[in-house]
Design a protein around this motif. Structure first.
Motif, PDB file in Angstrom:
ATOM      1  N   ALA A   5      -4.783   6.929   5.685  1.00 24.02           N
ATOM      2  CA  ALA A   5      -5.282   5.672   5.126  1.00 24.02           C
ATOM      3  C   ALA A   5      -4.364   4.571   5.744  1.00 24.02           C
ATOM      4  O   ALA A   5      -4.539   3.631   6.189  1.00 24.02           O
ATOM      5  N   SER A  55      -4.384   4.463   9.600  1.00 27.11           N
ATOM      6  CA  SER A  55      -5.243   3.911  10.441  1.00 27.11           C
ATOM      7  C   SER A  55      -5.913   2.418   9.821  1.00 27.11           C
ATOM      8  O   SER A  55      -6.524   1.866  10.402  1.00 27.11           O
ATOM      9  N   SER A  56      -5.028   1.936   8.664  1.00 26.15           N
ATOM     10  CA  SER A  56      -5.524   0.648   8.065  1.00 26.15           C
ATOM     11  C   SER A  56      -4.558  -0.510   8.268  1.00 26.15           C
ATOM     12  O   SER A  56      -5.025  -1.600   8.303  1.00 26.15           O
ATOM     13  N   PHE A  57      -3.499  -0.212   9.043  1.00 29.41           N
ATOM     14  CA  PHE A  57      -2.694  -1.403   9.275  1.00 29.41           C
ATOM     15  C   PHE A  57      -2.106  -1.199  10.599  1.00 29.41           C
ATOM     16  O   PHE A  57      -1.960  -0.074  11.114  1.00 29.41           O
ATOM     17  N   ALA A  92       0.710  -1.308   0.204  1.00 27.20           N
ATOM     18  CA  ALA A  92       0.098   0.096   0.192  1.00 27.20           C
ATOM     19  C   ALA A  92       0.995   1.254  -0.049  1.00 27.20           C
ATOM     20  O   ALA A  92       0.376   2.070  -0.854  1.00 27.20           O
TER      21      ALA A  92
END
Length: 196
Positions: free
Chosen positions: A125, A128-130, A10
């Motif tokens: 992103a 907060s996503s990983f 990502a």
């Protein structure tokens, strides 16, 4: 560390995709060469480290929660990016032995990163996503910043080198104008996408 491979994938996708910093870095290195654009590169990278710290610390959320602040930030960023796109689009062709003007500076790169909406969106992103280290927030944030700094540096060096490869197109007036306008339009499009 089970999320590291997904985080890296990502990070490369978000940091490597065309955006205001990468496009302006490629355009600057095409116009001035990699050597004269190094300070701008360092400014962009250190600015992104600051963006990571600001994002991880929650300051972006606090700032944008203030009434009317989102509009102020959006307008200020839009004005800066319009000015930057104009500078790129209107840059004259390179002439052998002449100076094309002043290359962008460390402070220009730092400032660009600090107002780049794509940078804040990407960092929000990613942060907060990983989760890379469970139940140790400081270590998790520190590791994310370290990994992202390496990825962002590598990606920006590649954009710098790709811009340098385009230098020959900046020496012929017609191709120079086409490349400059293309870079300016891509810059504006990347900002529009990031603000949506």
């Amino acid at each position: 560390m089970e999320g590291l491979s997904g985080f890296l994938l990502a990070a490369v996708a978000l940091a490597g995709s065309p955006g205001p910093a990468t496009l302006s870095l490629a355009a600057a290195s095409a116009a001035f060469g990699a050597h004269q654009t190094r300070g701008y590169l360092v400014g962009i990278v250190l600015g992104m480290v600051a963006v990571m710290a600001i994002t991880a610390g929650g300051l972006v959320g606090l700032l944008l929660a203030l009434p009317g602040m989102t509009s102020v930030v959006t307008v200020a960023a839009a004005i800066y990016f319009l000015w930057l796109a104009y500078r790129i689009a209107s840059a004259p062709p390179l002439v052998e032995g002449s100076s094309p003007g002043r290359p962008p500076t460390f402070l220009g790169g730092l400032g660009l990163s600090l107002i780049n909406p794509k940078g804040y969106a990407a960092m929000a992103a990613l942060f907060s996503s990983f989760v890379l280290v469970r139940e140790r927030l400081a270590v998790d944030v520190g590791l994310k910043i370290a990994v992202l700094t390496i990825v962002i540096t590598a990606v920006n060096v590649l954009w710098l080198l790709s811009g340098t490869a385009l230098t020959r197109f900046f020496r012929e007036p017609r191709s120079n104008r086409i490349v400059n306008i293309l870079f300016a339009l891509l810059l504006l499009a990347s900002v529009a996408v990031a603000m949506l």
